[in-house]
Enzyme design. Structure first.
Site, PDB file in Angstrom:
ATOM      1  N   LYS A 184       5.068  -3.073 -30.065  1.00 50.38           N
ATOM      2  CA  LYS A 184       4.154  -3.102 -28.924  1.00 50.38           C
ATOM      3  C   LYS A 184       3.341  -1.815 -28.871  1.00 50.38           C
ATOM      4  O   LYS A 184       2.133  -1.830 -28.610  1.00 50.38           O
ATOM      5  CB  LYS A 184       4.972  -3.301 -27.648  1.00 50.38           C
ATOM      6  CG  LYS A 184       4.188  -3.552 -26.392  1.00 50.38           C
ATOM      7  CD  LYS A 184       5.068  -4.201 -25.320  1.00 50.38           C
ATOM      8  CE  LYS A 184       6.234  -3.322 -24.901  1.00 50.38           C
ATOM      9  NZ  LYS A 184       5.884  -2.358 -23.842  1.00 50.38           N
TER      10      LYS A 184
ATOM     11  N   ARG B  65      -2.431   0.297 -29.473  1.00 51.39           N
ATOM     12  CA  ARG B  65      -3.361   1.287 -29.995  1.00 51.39           C
ATOM     13  C   ARG B  65      -4.331   0.679 -31.006  1.00 51.39           C
ATOM     14  O   ARG B  65      -5.534   0.984 -30.991  1.00 51.39           O
ATOM     15  CB  ARG B  65      -2.564   2.447 -30.613  1.00 51.39           C
ATOM     16  CG  ARG B  65      -1.827   3.273 -29.551  1.00 51.39           C
ATOM     17  CD  ARG B  65      -0.653   4.045 -30.156  1.00 51.39           C
ATOM     18  NE  ARG B  65      -0.061   4.992 -29.224  1.00 51.39           N
ATOM     19  CZ  ARG B  65       0.832   4.666 -28.289  1.00 51.39           C
ATOM     20  NH1 ARG B  65       1.233   3.397 -28.156  1.00 51.39           N
ATOM     21  NH2 ARG B  65       1.336   5.586 -27.484  1.00 51.39           N
TER      22      ARG B  65
ATOM     23  N   ARG C 292       3.643   3.087  -9.995  1.00 54.97           N
ATOM     24  CA  ARG C 292       3.816   4.066 -11.072  1.00 54.97           C
ATOM     25  C   ARG C 292       2.670   5.078 -11.033  1.00 54.97           C
ATOM     26  O   ARG C 292       1.523   4.728 -10.777  1.00 54.97           O
ATOM     27  CB  ARG C 292       3.904   3.359 -12.434  1.00 54.97           C
ATOM     28  CG  ARG C 292       5.171   2.510 -12.556  1.00 54.97           C
ATOM     29  CD  ARG C 292       5.259   1.752 -13.856  1.00 54.97           C
ATOM     30  NE  ARG C 292       5.527   2.633 -14.981  1.00 54.97           N
ATOM     31  CZ  ARG C 292       5.707   2.191 -16.230  1.00 54.97           C
ATOM     32  NH1 ARG C 292       5.644   0.894 -16.489  1.00 54.97           N
ATOM     33  NH2 ARG C 292       5.943   3.032 -17.206  1.00 54.97           N
TER      34      ARG C 292
ATOM     35  N   SER D 193       4.153  11.545 -18.686  1.00 54.19           N
ATOM     36  CA  SER D 193       4.151  10.458 -19.666  1.00 54.19           C
ATOM     37  C   SER D 193       3.124  10.781 -20.736  1.00 54.19           C
ATOM     38  O   SER D 193       1.999  11.183 -20.420  1.00 54.19           O
ATOM     39  CB  SER D 193       3.803   9.122 -19.008  1.00 54.19           C
ATOM     40  OG  SER D 193       3.617   8.114 -20.002  1.00 54.19           O
ATOM     41  N   SER D 194       3.488  10.579 -21.982  1.00 48.40           N
ATOM     42  CA  SER D 194       2.536  10.795 -23.075  1.00 48.40           C
ATOM     43  C   SER D 194       1.409   9.771 -23.042  1.00 48.40           C
ATOM     44  O   SER D 194       0.387   9.941 -23.716  1.00 48.40           O
ATOM     45  CB  SER D 194       3.256  10.723 -24.425  1.00 48.40           C
ATOM     46  OG  SER D 194       3.762   9.410 -24.653  1.00 48.40           O
ATOM     47  N   GLN D 195       1.564   8.708 -22.252  1.00 45.31           N
ATOM     48  CA  GLN D 195       0.513   7.687 -22.162  1.00 45.31           C
ATOM     49  C   GLN D 195      -0.802   8.266 -21.649  1.00 45.31           C
ATOM     50  O   GLN D 195      -1.880   7.822 -22.053  1.00 45.31           O
ATOM     51  CB  GLN D 195       0.978   6.543 -21.259  1.00 45.31           C
ATOM     52  CG  GLN D 195       2.125   5.730 -21.850  1.00 45.31           C
ATOM     53  CD  GLN D 195       2.719   4.752 -20.850  1.00 45.31           C
ATOM     54  OE1 GLN D 195       2.436   4.821 -19.654  1.00 45.31           O
ATOM     55  NE2 GLN D 195       3.544   3.845 -21.335  1.00 45.31           N
TER      56      GLN D 195
ATOM     57  N   SER E  51       7.993  12.883 -25.447  1.00 48.83           N
ATOM     58  CA  SER E  51       7.579  11.657 -26.148  1.00 48.83           C
ATOM     59  C   SER E  51       6.497  11.939 -27.186  1.00 48.83           C
ATOM     60  O   SER E  51       5.564  11.155 -27.374  1.00 48.83           O
ATOM     61  CB  SER E  51       7.108  10.580 -25.160  1.00 48.83           C
ATOM     62  OG  SER E  51       8.160  10.164 -24.336  1.00 48.83           O
TER      63      SER E  51
ATOM     64  N   ASP F 166      12.801   4.876 -24.319  1.00 48.80           N
ATOM     65  CA  ASP F 166      13.047   3.439 -24.360  1.00 48.80           C
ATOM     66  C   ASP F 166      14.401   3.076 -24.961  1.00 48.80           C
ATOM     67  O   ASP F 166      14.858   1.929 -24.826  1.00 48.80           O
ATOM     68  CB  ASP F 166      11.937   2.729 -25.134  1.00 48.80           C
ATOM     69  CG  ASP F 166      10.652   2.630 -24.325  1.00 48.80           C
ATOM     70  OD1 ASP F 166      10.701   2.818 -23.099  1.00 48.80           O
ATOM     71  OD2 ASP F 166       9.590   2.380 -24.935  1.00 48.80           O
TER      72      ASP F 166
ATOM     73  N   ARG G 265      14.129  -4.584 -20.667  1.00 49.18           N
ATOM     74  CA  ARG G 265      15.136  -3.963 -21.530  1.00 49.18           C
ATOM     75  C   ARG G 265      16.567  -4.080 -20.986  1.00 49.18           C
ATOM     76  O   ARG G 265      17.516  -3.943 -21.742  1.00 49.18           O
ATOM     77  CB  ARG G 265      14.782  -2.494 -21.777  1.00 49.18           C
ATOM     78  CG  ARG G 265      13.468  -2.334 -22.532  1.00 49.18           C
ATOM     79  CD  ARG G 265      13.249  -0.925 -23.046  1.00 49.18           C
ATOM     80  NE  ARG G 265      11.907  -0.792 -23.576  1.00 49.18           N
ATOM     81  CZ  ARG G 265      11.543  -1.151 -24.819  1.00 49.18           C
ATOM     82  NH1 ARG G 265      12.446  -1.640 -25.639  1.00 49.18           N
ATOM     83  NH2 ARG G 265      10.290  -0.994 -25.213  1.00 49.18           N
TER      84      ARG G 265
END
Length: 408
Positions: free
Chosen positions: A20, A25, A117, A159-161, A187, A290, A363
């Site tokens: 995913k 990306r 979030r 978050s690296s997002q 991350s 994760d 998860r």
């Protein structure tokens, strides 16, 4: 869907589902590339559907045939768009800077826990560079304006997002940019995946210490690529093997940028190299969040006390995953102590079975289905259908490996 799993060891061969993280990306890079790209081995998960839907809304022409996406890149960005991110944090955080770079007035909507979030790093970082937010701590919210090049200072421990979103978008700006990380970067492997994907499409980003340097005016070039297997999903089956199953896993790239391939090292070096017993372990999960649900399951069957630490960010995922795993395992006879940023787990050898919810998090049911192999009695999982967010055919695969369950 609620299911009752009868304990049984799994056995057989499984092909890891598409990553995913990689697919998000590659799809975004392809949408930025003027011309036609082909991305193979795309999963039908809800998160992938969200990203594809949002890219279409921004102006990309995307046709799906089976697991292959045929993408004609954005020529004329949409002036306005509603971007439905469903429950996908990656979709949301990757595409906020993208919409700004394209000059699209975008309204972001979502569901589940996504509206709660955080997007704070963007609220702090983007407005000085041309973005305007209409945001009231939830969804929907709107972002408008045109992103400009420059120096972006951003935290690396939320978050690296957020960093990935900037990395993908800033090459579209006219001038050169820098992303300066103001805290420890967590991350990091996900950033490596991003830079690797960009490079495949002919776009460069250079890291020097805590700074990423991005040349402006770059052009994404169309490509034909295939999404590699997902190490985070394969981790469920890797752990099942460590707990007594016999599963051959195909389709993984051992040279992947994916940080979750760390599960192989954890099992091999910490578990198997311990006189054929399941030895306890300590692991810093700041780069591999994760993996926490399945690592908690693994620790529950080790001989001694294990520690999973630097896991505070797990509290703002699809659910509070530290709490969810502590509650789920303890409900089945586990011994899990929940702390603010870690789990302390005493191995118990086997679990009693019982009943657990899904916490609206894909998860959790997958992790508990692996725990069910070592239960003394059946395990009921409420809301087992939530796996569709990332692995729609998980239960069919589970059954193909000899897993026994019934819908109730």
């Amino acid at each position: 869907m609620d299911i009752k799993i009868t304990p049984k060891m799994l056995k057989g061969t499984v092909t890891a589902p598409p990553s995913k993280s990689v697919a998000h990306r590659l799809l975004i890079c392809a949408a930025f590339a003027k011309g036609k790209s082909v991305i193979k081995n795309i999963s039908s998960s809800k998160d992938m559907q969200a990203t594809i839907g949002c890219l279409r809304a921004l102006g990309a022409d995307i046709e799906l045939k089976g697991d292959t996406a045929f993408i004609k890149g954005i020529e004329q960005p949409a002036k306005t768009a509603t971007l439905d991110c469903c429950e996908s944090g990656s979709t949301l955080r990757f595409l906020i800077p993208a919409a700004c770079a394209l000059g699209t007035d975008a309204t972001f909507v979502g569901e589940g826990r996504l509206p709660q979030r955080p997007i704070t790093p963007f609220l702090e970082t983007l407005p000085p560079h041309g973005a305007e937010f209409k945001y009231d701590n939830t969804m929907p919210f709107t972002v408008s304006g045109k992103l400009t090049a420059g120096v972006y200072e951003i935290r690396g421990d939320v978050s690296s997002q957020f960093i990935t979103g900037l990395l993908l978008a800033l090459p579209l700006c006219e001038g050169d940019s820098e992303i300066r990380i103001t805290t420890a970067l967590e991350s990091k492997p996900y950033i490596d995946i991003t830079i690797g994907a960009m490079k495949q499409f002919g776009v460069e980003a250079e890291q020097k210490g805590d700074t990423f340097i991005i040349k402006g005016g770059q052009s994404y070039k169309p490509q034909s690529l295939s999404v590699e297997g997902d190490h985070s999903q394969a981790a469920f089956f890797e752990t099942a093997d460590a707990l007594g199953a016999d599963i051959e896993i195909l389709g993984l790239n051992v040279n992947s940028y994916q940080g979750d391939k760390k599960i192989i090292e954890i099992i091999r070096e910490i578990v198997y190299n311990s006189n054929d017993r399941l030895a306890p372990f300590e692991v810093d999960v700041s780069d591999i969040p994760d993996l926490v649900p399945i690592l908690a399951v693994l620790a529950s069957f080790c001989e001694g006390r294990s520690r999973i630490y630097n896991a505070g960010r797990l509290r703002i995922k699809e659910c509070d995953r530290l709490h969810a795993m502590a509650v789920s395992l303890n409900a089945c006879g586990g011994r899990v102590e929940e702390k603010q940023e870690e789990l302390i787990i005493e191995g118990v050898g086997s679990l009693s079975g019982g009943e657990v919810p899904d916490f609206n998090d894909h998860r959790i049911p997958m992790a508990m289905s692996i725990a069910a192999m070592r239960c003394k009695a059946p395990l009921i999982i409420r809301g087992a259908h939530s796996v569709a967010k990332s692995y729609p055919d998980y239960w069919q695969v589970y059954k193909s490996l000899g897993g026994v369950y019934e819908e109730i």
